[in-house]
Write an enzyme that holds these catalytic residues in place. Structure first.
Site, PDB file in Angstrom:
ATOM      1  N   VAL A   1       7.586  13.980  22.794  1.00  0.00           N
ATOM      2  CA  VAL A   1       7.824  15.256  22.148  1.00  0.00           C
ATOM      3  C   VAL A   1       9.378  15.460  21.621  1.00  0.00           C
ATOM      4  O   VAL A   1      10.152  15.426  22.581  1.00  0.00           O
ATOM      5  CB  VAL A   1       7.404  16.562  22.783  1.00  0.00           C
ATOM      6  CG1 VAL A   1       7.605  17.710  21.959  1.00  0.00           C
ATOM      7  CG2 VAL A   1       5.910  16.305  23.121  1.00  0.00           C
TER       8      VAL A   1
ATOM      9  N   THR B   1       9.967  15.591  17.648  1.00  0.00           N
ATOM     10  CA  THR B   1      10.183  16.320  16.248  1.00  0.00           C
ATOM     11  C   THR B   1       8.865  17.105  15.917  1.00  0.00           C
ATOM     12  O   THR B   1       8.555  17.412  14.823  1.00  0.00           O
ATOM     13  CB  THR B   1      10.142  15.334  15.286  1.00  0.00           C
ATOM     14  OG1 THR B   1       8.842  14.257  15.419  1.00  0.00           O
ATOM     15  CG2 THR B   1      11.472  14.242  15.372  1.00  0.00           C
TER      16      THR B   1
ATOM     17  N   LYS C   1       2.848  14.714   1.727  1.00  0.00           N
ATOM     18  CA  LYS C   1       2.007  15.600   1.055  1.00  0.00           C
ATOM     19  C   LYS C   1       2.878  16.362   0.148  1.00  0.00           C
ATOM     20  O   LYS C   1       2.355  16.925  -0.681  1.00  0.00           O
ATOM     21  CB  LYS C   1       1.419  16.237   2.528  1.00  0.00           C
ATOM     22  CG  LYS C   1       0.501  17.797   1.714  1.00  0.00           C
ATOM     23  CD  LYS C   1       0.014  18.507   2.822  1.00  0.00           C
ATOM     24  CE  LYS C   1      -1.006  19.591   1.926  1.00  0.00           C
ATOM     25  NZ  LYS C   1      -1.273  20.413   3.185  1.00  0.00           N
TER      26      LYS C   1
ATOM     27  N   TYR D   1      -3.384 -16.415  -9.750  1.00  0.00           N
ATOM     28  CA  TYR D   1      -4.349 -15.626 -10.566  1.00  0.00           C
ATOM     29  C   TYR D   1      -5.724 -15.395  -9.803  1.00  0.00           C
ATOM     30  O   TYR D   1      -5.631 -16.237  -8.639  1.00  0.00           O
ATOM     31  CB  TYR D   1      -4.682 -16.321 -11.956  1.00  0.00           C
ATOM     32  CG  TYR D   1      -5.274 -17.797 -11.651  1.00  0.00           C
ATOM     33  CD1 TYR D   1      -6.503 -18.034 -11.659  1.00  0.00           C
ATOM     34  CD2 TYR D   1      -4.086 -19.011 -12.100  1.00  0.00           C
ATOM     35  CE1 TYR D   1      -6.722 -19.406 -11.666  1.00  0.00           C
ATOM     36  CE2 TYR D   1      -4.880 -20.141 -12.240  1.00  0.00           C
ATOM     37  CZ  TYR D   1      -5.749 -20.274 -11.784  1.00  0.00           C
ATOM     38  OH  TYR D   1      -6.181 -21.779 -11.819  1.00  0.00           O
TER      39      TYR D   1
ATOM     40  N   HIS E   1     -15.128 -24.691  -6.486  1.00  0.00           N
ATOM     41  CA  HIS E   1     -15.711 -23.463  -6.934  1.00  0.00           C
ATOM     42  C   HIS E   1     -16.741 -22.952  -6.348  1.00  0.00           C
ATOM     43  O   HIS E   1     -17.937 -22.695  -6.513  1.00  0.00           O
ATOM     44  CB  HIS E   1     -16.283 -23.699  -8.431  1.00  0.00           C
ATOM     45  CG  HIS E   1     -15.042 -24.027  -9.393  1.00  0.00           C
ATOM     46  ND1 HIS E   1     -15.115 -23.909 -10.704  1.00  0.00           N
ATOM     47  CD2 HIS E   1     -13.755 -23.672  -9.287  1.00  0.00           C
ATOM     48  CE1 HIS E   1     -14.189 -24.397 -11.324  1.00  0.00           C
ATOM     49  NE2 HIS E   1     -13.153 -23.952 -10.576  1.00  0.00           N
TER      50      HIS E   1
END
Length: 346
Positions: A63, A65, A137, A212, A296
């Site tokens: 504890v 902040t 926020k 890609y 593939h």
């Protein structure tokens, strides 16, 4: 009144230079414990967070902040009289920049061996995410920084006189929630450890951009588990260029397919032995080399042989066209002669 920044970081790379630049621009620096000591050692004047909260850090730093004097200073909307009146009445100064990075829970959970539970719990950050989320926020008024890579851009914008614009603030806020959501996912997975939890959370971190996507007109990136659980990239590129999206997909399928035959060098009996014996019309392949070719996302050749070279020759003969540019997986070491054949078909 001078602008105020709150800095509390575990990863201290670049933070001394960043704080010094803020101080040179007239900012006050508020900091905590080890970060405050580190900044002072590097010649940056710091206000201890306990001086702001009028409450000492306690419980081994758990504890420090979590206090209204900190979060009200971060969350107050600037330019709105009721908010400013509340700050004045409570004698709280606003905080306009929060630079925080978190305890290394990702790294600890990915380490081998994983530390014991009581140690892991101490790497669950509470105050850091709380400050970052408050700042993110209120990004219209507060610069929220969770990544040292963004320090230089923020300083450049502040020194230019233009300030940090709303688009950059919004992007930095988005990075905060992106980080804290992955961080919480890692903690959740560690503590919950359920196969099918009520909510599926995965702390994935971008490892590399890919050339890609599935098609050349698409973009793609490679993501790996930041907490070291589940799928990891347990392979090393020895030669050649970077792999693309299809290469990774094909490699995953080829590896899974060839793994069904077990590891030849270890004499592991393969999975699905009865089916394989029936289909391949052989009776003993416990120590056989296996080769599977994929193009593939579709197997285009699979074979067993006494050596990896023989297995490759048979797999290649299945479809000499489709294998070009594909992925070939083995369950045994590959010799130089076979490697040259592979290079010959890209």
């Amino acid at each position: 009144m001078r602008n105020r920044a709150l800095i509390s970081v575990f990863d201290k790379s670049g933070i001394a230079e960043f704080a010094a630049a803020l101080a040179a621009a007239g900012w006050e620096i508020v900091s905590t414990g080890g970060t405050a000591a580190y900044l002072r050692e590097n010649g940056v004047a710091v206000i201890d967070v306990a001086e702001v909260t009028a409450f000492p850090e306690c419980l081994d730093g758990r504890v420090k902040t979590l206090h209204p004097a900190i979060h009200a200073g971060i969350l107050a909307r600037r330019g709105e009289k009721p908010y400013q009146d509340a700050l004045d009445r409570l004698n709280i100064q606003s905080i306009s920049l929060v630079a925080v990075n978190l305890y290394p829970f990702f790294q600890k959970s990915a380490s081998e061996p994983v530390p014991p539970l009581d140690e892991m719990i101490e790497f669950i950050d509470i105050g850091g995410p709380a400050m970052l989320r408050s700042a993110a926020k209120n990004f219209n008024d507060v610069i929220a920084l969770c990544d040292p890579a963004d320090y230089s851009a923020v300083i450049e914008n502040l020194q230019s006189g233009a300030g940090v614009g709303i688009e950059m603030r919004k992007r930095l806020a988005g990075k905060v929630f992106n980080l804290t959501s992955a961080y919480d996912a890692a903690v959740s997975r560690y503590l919950l450890d359920e196969e099918f939890p009520p909510y599926y959370a995965a702390p994935l971190k971008r490892a590399a951009p890919l050339r890609y996507g599935e098609n050349p007109c698409q973009r793609a990136a490679l993501y790996l588990n930041a907490d070291g659980r589940g799928a990891t990239l347990a392979m090393k590129r020895l030669v050649g260029g970077e792999l693309g999206y299809n290469n990774y997909r094909d490699a995953d399928l080829a590896w899974k397919a060839v793994s069904a035959f077990g590891l030849a060098s270890a004499g592991v009996r393969p999975l699905g032995a009865e089916d394989a014996e029936r289909l391949l019309n052989i009776t003993d392949y416990t120590d056989s080399a296996a080769c599977v070719a994929v193009k593939h996302n579709t197997p285009c050749g699979a074979a067993l042989g006494k050596t990896s070279g023989e297995a490759f020759d048979k797999a290649y003969s299945c479809d000499k066209t489709s294998i070009f540019g594909g992925i070939v997986a083995f369950n045994a070491e590959v010799g130089a002669e076979t490697a040259k054949k592979l290079a010959g078909i890209f």
